[in-house]
Design an enzyme around this catalytic site. Sequence first.
Site, PDB file in Angstrom:
ATOM      1  N   ASP A  30      -0.492  -5.792   0.569  1.00 17.96           N
ATOM      2  CA  ASP A  30      -1.838  -5.836   0.012  1.00 17.96           C
ATOM      3  C   ASP A  30      -1.889  -6.999  -0.966  1.00 17.96           C
ATOM      4  O   ASP A  30      -0.875  -7.394  -1.531  1.00 17.96           O
ATOM      5  CB  ASP A  30      -2.138  -4.527  -0.716  1.00 17.96           C
ATOM      6  CG  ASP A  30      -3.558  -4.067  -0.523  1.00 17.96           C
ATOM      7  OD1 ASP A  30      -4.374  -4.854  -0.044  1.00 17.96           O
ATOM      8  OD2 ASP A  30      -3.851  -2.917  -0.877  1.00 17.96           O
ATOM      9  N   CYS A  39       0.855  -1.181   0.000  1.00 19.16           N
ATOM     10  CA  CYS A  39       0.000   0.000   0.000  1.00 19.16           C
ATOM     11  C   CYS A  39       0.899   1.242   0.000  1.00 19.16           C
ATOM     12  O   CYS A  39       1.788   1.368   0.846  1.00 19.16           O
ATOM     13  CB  CYS A  39      -0.893  -0.004   1.233  1.00 19.16           C
ATOM     14  SG  CYS A  39      -1.859   1.511   1.418  1.00 19.16           S
TER      15      CYS A  39
END
Length: 70
Positions: free
Chosen positions: A41, A34
């Site tokens: 992520d 992220c």
Amino acid sequence: MPTKPHNILVTFPNPNTGRDYLIHMQIPEFTCLCPMTGQPDFATIVLDYIADRKCVELKSLKLYIWSYPQ
């Protein structure tokens, strides 16, 4: 079998250029960071296309995606 990223997409001739058909590729093991928090992520990349003269080989697409720095 390559075990490291590669930035070249391998293609092969479309076996049926006389007809339009959908090619569906799914890469469910895509991971990234992220940009806001730096936390890991997870995502699924979906690629749908109608080939013209060439098709993309799925394994080379995965290695190509893997070649981008995180």
